[in-house]
Design an enzyme around this catalytic site. Structure first.
Site, mmCIF file in Angstrom:
data_model
loop_
_atom_site.group_PDB
_atom_site.id
_atom_site.type_symbol
_atom_site.label_atom_id
_atom_site.label_comp_id
_atom_site.label_asym_id
_atom_site.label_seq_id
_atom_site.Cartn_x
_atom_site.Cartn_y
_atom_site.Cartn_z
ATOM 1 C CB CYS A 128 -0.819 -0.022 1.106
ATOM 2 S SG CYS A 128 -2.287 -1.394 1.077
ATOM 3 C CG HIS A 269 -2.860 3.523 2.072
ATOM 4 N ND1 HIS A 269 -3.471 3.069 0.745
ATOM 5 C CD2 HIS A 269 -3.106 2.492 2.781
ATOM 6 C CE1 HIS A 269 -3.942 2.214 1.065
ATOM 7 N NE2 HIS A 269 -3.718 1.489 2.229
ATOM 8 C CG ASN A 299 -6.653 -0.305 1.328
ATOM 9 O OD1 ASN A 299 -6.003 -0.052 0.444
ATOM 10 N ND2 ASN A 299 -6.163 -0.711 2.522
HETATM 11 O O1 UT7 Z 1 -3.732 -1.285 3.250
HETATM 12 C C1 UT7 Z 1 -2.661 -1.763 4.525
HETATM 13 C C2 UT7 Z 1 -3.177 -1.014 5.470
HETATM 14 N N1 UT7 Z 1 -4.314 -1.528 6.190
HETATM 15 C C3 UT7 Z 1 -4.944 -1.217 7.127
HETATM 16 O O2 UT7 Z 1 -4.488 0.035 7.634
HETATM 17 C C4 UT7 Z 1 -5.993 -1.860 7.989
HETATM 18 C C5 UT7 Z 1 -5.961 -1.697 9.230
HETATM 19 N N2 UT7 Z 1 -6.907 -1.983 10.296
HETATM 20 C C6 UT7 Z 1 -8.215 -1.979 9.973
HETATM 21 O O3 UT7 Z 1 -8.554 -1.002 9.321
HETATM 22 C C7 UT7 Z 1 -9.074 -2.558 11.155
HETATM 23 O O4 UT7 Z 1 -8.264 -3.173 12.004
HETATM 24 C C8 UT7 Z 1 -10.209 -3.473 10.529
HETATM 25 C C9 UT7 Z 1 -11.094 -2.840 9.961
HETATM 26 C C10 UT7 Z 1 -9.457 -4.571 9.655
HETATM 27 C C11 UT7 Z 1 -10.764 -4.147 11.932
HETATM 28 O O5 UT7 Z 1 -11.556 -3.009 12.501
HETATM 29 P P1 UT7 Z 1 -11.088 -3.330 14.143
HETATM 30 O O6 UT7 Z 1 -11.790 -1.989 14.614
HETATM 31 O O7 UT7 Z 1 -9.838 -3.243 14.485
HETATM 32 O O8 UT7 Z 1 -11.988 -4.548 14.471
HETATM 33 P P2 UT7 Z 1 -11.650 -5.717 15.476
HETATM 34 O O9 UT7 Z 1 -10.717 -6.743 14.496
HETATM 35 O O10 UT7 Z 1 -10.878 -5.223 16.890
HETATM 36 O O11 UT7 Z 1 -13.092 -6.507 15.664
HETATM 37 C C12 UT7 Z 1 -13.861 -5.993 16.542
HETATM 38 C C13 UT7 Z 1 -15.235 -6.834 16.641
HETATM 39 C C14 UT7 Z 1 -14.912 -8.307 16.889
HETATM 40 O O12 UT7 Z 1 -15.872 -8.589 17.513
HETATM 41 P P3 UT7 Z 1 -15.675 -8.990 19.268
HETATM 42 O O13 UT7 Z 1 -14.649 -9.861 19.407
HETATM 43 O O14 UT7 Z 1 -15.675 -7.794 19.794
HETATM 44 O O15 UT7 Z 1 -17.112 -9.603 19.573
HETATM 45 C C15 UT7 Z 1 -14.825 -9.127 15.333
HETATM 46 O O16 UT7 Z 1 -14.757 -10.233 15.461
HETATM 47 O O17 UT7 Z 1 -15.696 -6.715 15.189
HETATM 48 C C16 UT7 Z 1 -15.857 -8.126 14.551
HETATM 49 N N3 UT7 Z 1 -15.343 -8.127 13.408
HETATM 50 C C17 UT7 Z 1 -16.446 -7.927 12.482
HETATM 51 N N4 UT7 Z 1 -17.930 -7.874 12.904
HETATM 52 C C18 UT7 Z 1 -18.533 -7.653 11.644
HETATM 53 C C19 UT7 Z 1 -14.206 -8.136 12.646
HETATM 54 N N5 UT7 Z 1 -14.405 -7.859 11.301
HETATM 55 C C20 UT7 Z 1 -15.770 -7.865 11.264
HETATM 56 C C21 UT7 Z 1 -16.610 -7.717 10.187
HETATM 57 N N6 UT7 Z 1 -18.071 -7.806 10.237
HETATM 58 N N7 UT7 Z 1 -15.980 -7.736 8.746
#
Ligand code: UT7
Length: 365
Positions: A128, A269, A299
């Site tokens: 990226c 980005h 993205n």
């Molecule tokens: O391009 C290279 C650079 N990439 C990035 O910069 C991406 C960076 N990361 C992110 O954008 C975020 O970390 C994500 C969008 C990938 C994930 O968001 P988050 O706020 O970090 O979510 P999380 O992984 O902490 O998950 C929070 C909750 C979890 O449930 P519990 O454990 O709280 O019950 C996950 O299981 O959301 C759940 N979850 C989802 N729920 C619905 C994770 N992914 C999903 C989903 N839909 N797609």
């Protein structure tokens, strides 16, 4: 001993080392297949509300059947070349993680399809961060006198490497391409690229990866989906992305002699709107100045910055100060600064809007 007169009385190439490098053309391309959050709701354990609030993404675009990275790159490049007045280009750098083939590089094919002749052309792999890395190399190539006019393309087809069943990645990525033309200019001229700051940390290579398909782990019939597809440790990437982009931005700003308050537009980005807001906050830049394009295309990896530039071009005024920054696999990160040039840009978004349902305004995050 062979007699040679190779170096006798031959005219030496006179290298023109310009005082500055300026952005002279810009173009973007997004494919036609739209995949909305509602579409994903039907396929994955996710929801439109979750995706919007956690990422800011409403929709993304996927390449059509048979459409590859070179196809999108060629189209974006055509638009960038037209925007620059169709100059003679002598170097093509294509930033991509999803080349048409593992071998050879895709840039020569793009150069050939554009009819550029036997120009130097290579792919650059920084995931990226690829566009910022490529723009920095183009800047250096022109400043050194090695090349006069460089076509820099960021293009990716992540739909080819993401697991459609993996909600951690399938909701985030989309396909697209963006391109710019840079060439010699004068100090202070609108469009001038001012400073770059680039870094990597290979000890974090497992945060973002496709494990199989290279020399470490060739693909075999036994390769698992986990190894075959793109994977990302989202939470850790989020934290590192904010810190790294902010640090690199500070370095580029300092070298440019700009303060955060001088920045008219933050073009980071397009990974996640919460990341963009945080980077702006850490730097002390008004979040309203953060360009948002991810709501409509997700993205798009190496394409995200040039696509965001092309989308927002009508809102930039000549001479305004832009800060570009990115973070990606490797890990790699970087930042660059430029002022906005007097160029005409074919708006990829206008075409996009004609084909797509308009998105509601991005929600505050
Ligand atoms: O391009 C290279 C650079 N990439 C990035 O910069 C991406 C960076 N990361 C992110 O954008 C975020 O970390 C994500 C969008 C990938 C994930 O968001 P988050 O706020 O970090 O979510 P999380 O992984 O902490 O998950 C929070 C909750 C979890 O449930 P519990 O454990 O709280 O019950 C996950 O299981 O959301 C759940 N979850 C989802 N729920 C619905 C994770 N992914 C999903 C989903 N839909 N797609």
């Amino acid at each position: 001993m062979y007699a040679t007169n190779r170096n006798v009385n031959l005219p030496q190439p006179v290298r023109f080392r310009p005082e500055a490098v300026v952005l002279q053309g810009l173009g973007g391309y997004v494919p036609s297949e739209e995949v909305t959050n509602l579409d994903l709701e039907g396929r994955l354990d996710t929801s439109d509300a979750w995706i919007r609030t956690r990422t800011g993404i409403h929709s993304r675009r996927f390449a059509g059947p048979g459409e590859a990275t070179s196809d999108m790159a060629t189209e974006a490049a055509r638009r960038a070349l037209a925007s620059a007045g169709n100059p003679d280009v002598d170097l093509v750098i294509l930033a991509t993680t999803t080349p048409d083939h593992p071998c050879p590089a895709t840039a020569p094919a793009v150069a050939s399809r554009l009819g550029l002749g036997p120009v130097a052309a290579f792919d650059l792999a920084a995931v990226c961060s690829g566009f910022v890395y490529a723009l920095a190399q183009a800047n250096a190539a022109v400043l050194s006198g090695q090349h006069r006019k460089v076509l820099v393309i960021g293009a990716d087809t992540f739909s080819a490497i993401i697991n459609p069943q993996d909600r951690n990645t399938a909701i985030i990525f989309g396909d697209g391409a963006g391109a710019v033309v840079v060439g010699a200019g004068e100090e202070g001229q609108p469009g001038q690229l001012s400073a770059f700051d680039l870094h990597s940390d290979g000890s974090c290579q497992d945060l973002i990866k496709v494990a199989a398909g290279g020399s470490r782990m060739p693909v075999t019939p036994d390769t698992s989906d986990a190894d075959r597809y793109f994977s990302m440790q989202g939470k850790e990437v989020f934290v590192q992305a904010v810190t790294s982009m902010a640090d690199s931005s500070r370095a580029a700003l300092e070298e440019s002699g700009w303060r955060p308050g001088d920045v008219d537009w933050l073009v980071a980005h397009q990974a996640n709107q919460r990341i963009l807001n945080r980077v702006a906050g850490v730097l002390g830049i008004d979040p309203e100045k953060a360009v948002i394009h991810l709501d409509r295309v997700g993205n798009t990896s190496a394409a995200s910055i040039p696509l965001a530039l092309a989308d927002h071009a009508p809102q930039f005024a000549v001479g305004e100060k832009l800060l570009l920054t990115a973070f990606g696999g490797g890990t790699t990160w970087g930042a660059g600064t430029l002022t906005w040039p007097a160029i005409t840009v074919t708006d990829p978004q206008q075409e996009l809007n004609e084909r797509t349902t308009p998105c509601p305004n991005p929600q505050p995050m």
